[in-house]
Enzyme design. Structure first.
Site, mmCIF file in Angstrom:
data_model
loop_
_atom_site.group_PDB
_atom_site.id
_atom_site.type_symbol
_atom_site.label_atom_id
_atom_site.label_comp_id
_atom_site.label_asym_id
_atom_site.label_seq_id
_atom_site.Cartn_x
_atom_site.Cartn_y
_atom_site.Cartn_z
ATOM 1 N N LYS A 161 0.949 -1.156 0.067
ATOM 2 C CA LYS A 161 0.103 -0.117 0.020
ATOM 3 C C LYS A 161 0.918 1.248 0.026
ATOM 4 C CE LYS A 161 -3.744 -2.241 2.420
ATOM 5 N NZ LYS A 161 -4.735 -2.589 1.401
ATOM 6 N N CYS A 162 1.904 1.228 -0.819
ATOM 7 C CA CYS A 162 2.785 2.269 -0.816
ATOM 8 C C CYS A 162 3.007 2.867 -2.405
ATOM 9 C CB CYS A 162 4.187 1.827 -0.516
ATOM 10 S SG CYS A 162 5.547 2.850 -0.720
ATOM 11 N N GLY A 163 3.235 4.179 -2.150
ATOM 12 C CA GLY A 163 3.437 5.117 -3.469
ATOM 13 C C GLY A 163 4.470 4.536 -4.283
ATOM 14 N N PHE A 164 5.154 3.431 -3.831
ATOM 15 C CA PHE A 164 6.217 2.779 -4.748
ATOM 16 C C PHE A 164 5.828 1.410 -5.009
ATOM 17 C CE2 PHE A 164 8.734 5.989 -2.157
ATOM 18 C CZ PHE A 164 9.187 6.769 -3.292
ATOM 19 N N THR A 165 4.621 0.857 -4.633
ATOM 20 C CA THR A 165 4.202 -0.327 -4.978
ATOM 21 C C THR A 165 4.211 -0.823 -6.240
ATOM 22 O OG1 THR A 165 2.853 -0.304 -2.771
ATOM 23 C CG2 THR A 165 2.423 -2.147 -4.317
#
Length: 197
Positions: A51-55
């Protein structure tokens, strides 16, 4: 054999008799898997979160893997919930998420800590071998730097893993030869990987 090197203004001691093959990682079922399983391969070991901006980097990692696995590249994802609690799911949920959303076919291990005292020994070792230099310029560098400074102004001063999708590269002899910060997209590592495979 012990050798010393200068990183910035600090002296660091490296033990060249050590390698990543002396460490193990927890699998999705909780058993420990020795990295000797991957001996002789070029490895990317990356801490991940769902659930990350980098996923979306799962996509780039899978593309790299598909392109170079025949030449000996292996990718090992180590999910961690230490950064913004962005990996809340169970090991089974994480495995399903990676396959369904990004078609991941490389190895996804069990959830673990990768920072601070509770970090896996492998990550403590990789951090010693490849200390934090800085975030390279990118479209996300300012945003991530400001965010981390807001959490703790000292956060960027240590060598620890800073956020999800910090990528360590291991050569065929088990040496930690590269560290790519979260702001570096997987395909931006391609030239580096190409030289090793």
């Amino acid at each position: 054999e012990i050798c010393a090197c200068l990183v910035g203004s600090e002296m660091c001691i490296r033990d060249s008799s050590m390698s990543v093959y002396q460490f193990s990682l927890p699998t999705k079922s909780g058993e420990l898997q020795s990295l000797q399983t991957f001996e002789g391969k070029v490895l990317i070991i990356v801490n991940t979160a769902s659930k990350c901006g980098f996923t979306h980097q799962y996509e780039g990692l899978e593309a790299l893997y598909k392109q170079y696995k025949e030449q000996g590249l292996e990718i090992i994802a180590v999910p961690s919930n230490q950064f913004g609690e962005e990996e809340p799911g169970s090991n089974n949920e994480i495995q399903s998420f990676c396959k369904l959303n990004y078609g991941v076919t490389f190895t996804v291990m069990g959830k673990a800590d990768v920072r601070d005292e509770s970090a896996l020994d492998l990550f403590k070792y990789m951090i010693r071998e490849q200390p934090f230099q800085a975030f390279p310029p990118s479209d996300k560098t300012e945003m991530l730097t400001n965010y981390l400074n807001g959490i703790d102004p000292n956060y960027l001063r240590d060598d620890e893993v800073k956020w999800n999708f910090t990528k360590f590269v291991i050569d065929r002899k088990g040496n930690v030869v590269g560290r790519f910060e979260p702001v570096v997209k997987p395909m931006e590592m391609e030239a580096f990987i190409k030289k090793l495979v």
